[in-house]
Motif scaffolding. Structure first.
Motif, PDB file in Angstrom:
ATOM      1  N   GLN A  20       0.817  -1.209   0.000  1.00 39.43           N
ATOM      2  CA  GLN A  20       0.000   0.000   0.000  1.00 39.43           C
ATOM      3  C   GLN A  20       0.855   1.265   0.000  1.00 39.43           C
ATOM      4  O   GLN A  20       0.337   2.360  -0.140  1.00 39.43           O
ATOM      5  CB  GLN A  20      -0.947  -0.020   1.197  1.00 39.43           C
ATOM      6  N   PHE A  21       2.155   1.114   0.202  1.00 37.12           N
ATOM      7  CA  PHE A  21       3.139   2.197   0.131  1.00 37.12           C
ATOM      8  C   PHE A  21       2.824   3.353   1.077  1.00 37.12           C
ATOM      9  O   PHE A  21       2.970   4.512   0.729  1.00 37.12           O
ATOM     10  CB  PHE A  21       3.315   2.687  -1.308  1.00 37.12           C
ATOM     11  N   LEU A  22       2.401   3.012   2.291  1.00 38.70           N
ATOM     12  CA  LEU A  22       2.189   4.003   3.340  1.00 38.70           C
ATOM     13  C   LEU A  22       3.303   3.845   4.368  1.00 38.70           C
ATOM     14  O   LEU A  22       3.718   2.741   4.680  1.00 38.70           O
ATOM     15  CB  LEU A  22       0.830   3.792   4.009  1.00 38.70           C
ATOM     16  N   GLY A  23       3.780   4.924   4.918  1.00 41.64           N
ATOM     17  CA  GLY A  23       4.818   4.867   5.939  1.00 41.64           C
ATOM     18  C   GLY A  23       6.220   4.686   5.391  1.00 41.64           C
ATOM     19  O   GLY A  23       7.085   4.110   6.037  1.00 41.64           O
ATOM     20  N   LEU A  24       6.473   5.194   4.195  1.00 41.08           N
ATOM     21  CA  LEU A  24       7.789   5.020   3.575  1.00 41.08           C
ATOM     22  C   LEU A  24       8.884   5.856   4.222  1.00 41.08           C
ATOM     23  O   LEU A  24      10.052   5.474   4.186  1.00 41.08           O
ATOM     24  CB  LEU A  24       7.718   5.335   2.082  1.00 41.08           C
ATOM     25  N   CYS A  25       8.523   6.994   4.831  1.00 39.28           N
ATOM     26  CA  CYS A  25       9.536   7.852   5.452  1.00 39.28           C
ATOM     27  C   CYS A  25      10.278   7.126   6.570  1.00 39.28           C
ATOM     28  O   CYS A  25      11.502   7.034   6.533  1.00 39.28           O
ATOM     29  CB  CYS A  25       8.893   9.137   5.951  1.00 39.28           C
ATOM     30  N   PRO A  26       9.591   6.552   7.569  1.00 33.89           N
ATOM     31  CA  PRO A  26      10.344   5.800   8.584  1.00 33.89           C
ATOM     32  C   PRO A  26      10.924   4.506   8.035  1.00 33.89           C
ATOM     33  O   PRO A  26      11.956   4.035   8.514  1.00 33.89           O
ATOM     34  CB  PRO A  26       9.313   5.522   9.682  1.00 33.89           C
ATOM     35  N   PHE A  27      10.276   3.934   7.024  1.00 34.49           N
ATOM     36  CA  PHE A  27      10.785   2.705   6.409  1.00 34.49           C
ATOM     37  C   PHE A  27      12.192   2.912   5.860  1.00 34.49           C
ATOM     38  O   PHE A  27      13.072   2.088   6.047  1.00 34.49           O
ATOM     39  CB  PHE A  27       9.828   2.253   5.302  1.00 34.49           C
ATOM     40  N   ILE A  28      12.425   4.043   5.217  1.00 36.97           N
ATOM     41  CA  ILE A  28      13.758   4.343   4.681  1.00 36.97           C
ATOM     42  C   ILE A  28      14.636   4.993   5.747  1.00 36.97           C
ATOM     43  O   ILE A  28      15.811   4.680   5.889  1.00 36.97           O
ATOM     44  CB  ILE A  28      13.651   5.260   3.436  1.00 36.97           C
ATOM     45  N   GLY A  29      14.068   5.897   6.541  1.00 36.60           N
ATOM     46  CA  GLY A  29      14.865   6.674   7.486  1.00 36.60           C
ATOM     47  C   GLY A  29      15.365   5.918   8.700  1.00 36.60           C
ATOM     48  O   GLY A  29      16.457   6.175   9.188  1.00 36.60           O
ATOM     49  N   VAL A  30      14.584   4.963   9.213  1.00 40.69           N
ATOM     50  CA  VAL A  30      14.944   4.283  10.460  1.00 40.69           C
ATOM     51  C   VAL A  30      15.541   2.899  10.198  1.00 40.69           C
ATOM     52  O   VAL A  30      16.030   2.256  11.110  1.00 40.69           O
ATOM     53  CB  VAL A  30      13.704   4.186  11.390  1.00 40.69           C
ATOM     54  N   SER A  31      15.551   2.461   8.976  1.00 38.65           N
ATOM     55  CA  SER A  31      15.995   1.088   8.685  1.00 38.65           C
ATOM     56  C   SER A  31      17.506   0.948   8.525  1.00 38.65           C
ATOM     57  O   SER A  31      17.981  -0.016   7.947  1.00 38.65           O
ATOM     58  CB  SER A  31      15.290   0.565   7.431  1.00 38.65           C
ATOM     59  N   LYS A  32      18.277   1.883   9.068  1.00 41.72           N
ATOM     60  CA  LYS A  32      19.732   1.791   8.955  1.00 41.72           C
ATOM     61  C   LYS A  32      20.322   0.786   9.929  1.00 41.72           C
ATOM     62  O   LYS A  32      21.385   0.237   9.686  1.00 41.72           O
ATOM     63  CB  LYS A  32      20.371   3.167   9.165  1.00 41.72           C
ATOM     64  N   SER A  33      19.649   0.546  11.066  1.00 48.01           N
ATOM     65  CA  SER A  33      20.131  -0.447  12.032  1.00 48.01           C
ATOM     66  C   SER A  33      18.957  -1.278  12.528  1.00 48.01           C
ATOM     67  O   SER A  33      17.832  -0.787  12.629  1.00 48.01           O
ATOM     68  CB  SER A  33      20.841   0.223  13.206  1.00 48.01           C
ATOM     69  N   SER A  34      19.232  -2.528  12.860  1.00 46.77           N
ATOM     70  CA  SER A  34      18.181  -3.440  13.305  1.00 46.77           C
ATOM     71  C   SER A  34      17.568  -3.005  14.622  1.00 46.77           C
ATOM     72  O   SER A  34      16.368  -3.126  14.827  1.00 46.77           O
ATOM     73  CB  SER A  34      18.743  -4.860  13.446  1.00 46.77           C
ATOM     74  N   GLU A  35      18.391  -2.473  15.524  1.00 47.28           N
ATOM     75  CA  GLU A  35      17.885  -2.065  16.837  1.00 47.28           C
ATOM     76  C   GLU A  35      16.838  -0.965  16.706  1.00 47.28           C
ATOM     77  O   GLU A  35      15.749  -1.043  17.280  1.00 47.28           O
ATOM     78  CB  GLU A  35      19.022  -1.588  17.740  1.00 47.28           C
ATOM     79  N   SER A  36      17.150   0.060  15.925  1.00 46.46           N
ATOM     80  CA  SER A  36      16.195   1.147  15.765  1.00 46.46           C
ATOM     81  C   SER A  36      14.977   0.700  14.959  1.00 46.46           C
ATOM     82  O   SER A  36      13.861   1.154  15.207  1.00 46.46           O
ATOM     83  CB  SER A  36      16.852   2.374  15.126  1.00 46.46           C
ATOM     84  N   ALA A  37      15.166  -0.230  14.013  1.00 41.22           N
ATOM     85  CA  ALA A  37      14.041  -0.741  13.223  1.00 41.22           C
ATOM     86  C   ALA A  37      13.072  -1.516  14.099  1.00 41.22           C
ATOM     87  O   ALA A  37      11.852  -1.349  13.993  1.00 41.22           O
ATOM     88  CB  ALA A  37      14.555  -1.617  12.082  1.00 41.22           C
ATOM     89  N   LEU A  98      17.264   3.841  22.930  1.00 43.03           N
ATOM     90  CA  LEU A  98      16.334   3.666  21.820  1.00 43.03           C
ATOM     91  C   LEU A  98      15.714   5.009  21.447  1.00 43.03           C
ATOM     92  O   LEU A  98      15.553   5.317  20.268  1.00 43.03           O
ATOM     93  CB  LEU A  98      15.240   2.649  22.179  1.00 43.03           C
ATOM     94  N   TYR A  99      15.421   5.819  22.438  1.00 45.13           N
ATOM     95  CA  TYR A  99      14.862   7.149  22.189  1.00 45.13           C
ATOM     96  C   TYR A  99      15.831   7.981  21.348  1.00 45.13           C
ATOM     97  O   TYR A  99      15.422   8.653  20.400  1.00 45.13           O
ATOM     98  CB  TYR A  99      14.568   7.842  23.523  1.00 45.13           C
ATOM     99  N   GLN A 100      17.132   7.905  21.670  1.00 41.45           N
ATOM    100  CA  GLN A 100      18.147   8.624  20.892  1.00 41.45           C
ATOM    101  C   GLN A 100      18.280   8.044  19.491  1.00 41.45           C
ATOM    102  O   GLN A 100      18.445   8.772  18.515  1.00 41.45           O
ATOM    103  CB  GLN A 100      19.509   8.572  21.606  1.00 41.45           C
ATOM    104  N   ALA A 101      18.216   6.699  19.368  1.00 41.61           N
ATOM    105  CA  ALA A 101      18.370   6.046  18.063  1.00 41.61           C
ATOM    106  C   ALA A 101      17.216   6.394  17.124  1.00 41.61           C
ATOM    107  O   ALA A 101      17.421   6.607  15.930  1.00 41.61           O
ATOM    108  CB  ALA A 101      18.464   4.532  18.235  1.00 41.61           C
ATOM    109  N   LEU A 102      16.005   6.471  17.682  1.00 48.17           N
ATOM    110  CA  LEU A 102      14.846   6.793  16.844  1.00 48.17           C
ATOM    111  C   LEU A 102      14.825   8.268  16.458  1.00 48.17           C
ATOM    112  O   LEU A 102      14.349   8.624  15.387  1.00 48.17           O
ATOM    113  CB  LEU A 102      13.555   6.409  17.562  1.00 48.17           C
TER     114      LEU A 102
END
Length: 196
Positions: A20-37, A98-102
């Motif tokens: 459905q291509f909703l929520g792409l901003c955090p999908f690309i922005g936060v997916s740099k590390s597994s912990e933050s994802a 986690l708060y800092q990572a996000l």
């Protein structure tokens, strides 16, 4: 059986990010590390589940009786913003790392169109209270699955010999597109075969 089908549908067949291509901003922005994802996925799942419940109640017990259904989007955004503030305070208190990572992406859950999208989908599809809750949780799990898979791919790509012009966001979009193609292989016929 319907709830199992609904659960599978919103995780795989109608994945909120990959089909459905909703929520792409955090999908690309936060997916740099597994912990933050994982942290973002859990936060979004929690907000989606609660938003599905509260928006259902607001719509059916406040907006419909008062004939104010034209205010549904505005009222849903207010509900989501309140929930995100609550989640942000809980994460900041219980997991400062986690708060800092996000970072900035945590308050941006308020404007994450995936959260508003599932609330509106629940109303549009005419789901009952429990169906709305199930769709909300399943959409959150689908979001988490997509972002965690993407973070694993991106961590591997950081070590791979990728051309300089494709490093970072360009290869992330290409990878996301390939993931979307893979998820589009799931369809309602597969679900019908699984559930009989």
């Amino acid at each position: 059986m319907f709830y199992i089908g609904l659960f599978i549908t919103y995780i795989f067949i109608s994945n909120i990010v990959l089909t459905q291509f909703l929520g792409l901003c955090p999908f690309i922005g936060v997916s740099k590390s597994s912990e933050s994802a994982i942290g973002m996925g859990m936060a979004v799942t929690f907000v989606m589940a609660l938003a599905s419940i509260i928006t259902y109640l607001v719509y059916h017990f406040l907006l419909v009786p008062l004939n104010l259904t034209y205010l549904q989007t505005l009222s849903f955004i207010l509900v989501i913003a309140s929930l995100v503030q609550f989640v942000e305070m809980v994460i900041q208190k219980n997991s400062p790392s986690l708060y800092q990572a996000l970072g900035i992406f945590l308050p941006l859950i308020t404007t994450n169109c995936a959260v508003l999208g599932i609330a509106l989908i629940n109303i549009t599809e005419g789901y009952t209270f429990m169906q709305s809750f199930t769709a909300g949780i399943a959409s959150g799990i689908g979001f988490t699955l997509a972002i965690v898979l993407m973070s694993n791919i991106r961590e591997q790509l950081d070590m791979a010999p990728v051309r300089k012009s494709f490093k970072g966001v360009p290869i992330a979009f290409i990878s996301g597109g390939l993931m979307a193609l893979a998820f589009m292989a799931f369809d309602k016929a597969l679900l019908a075969n699984l559930l009989g």
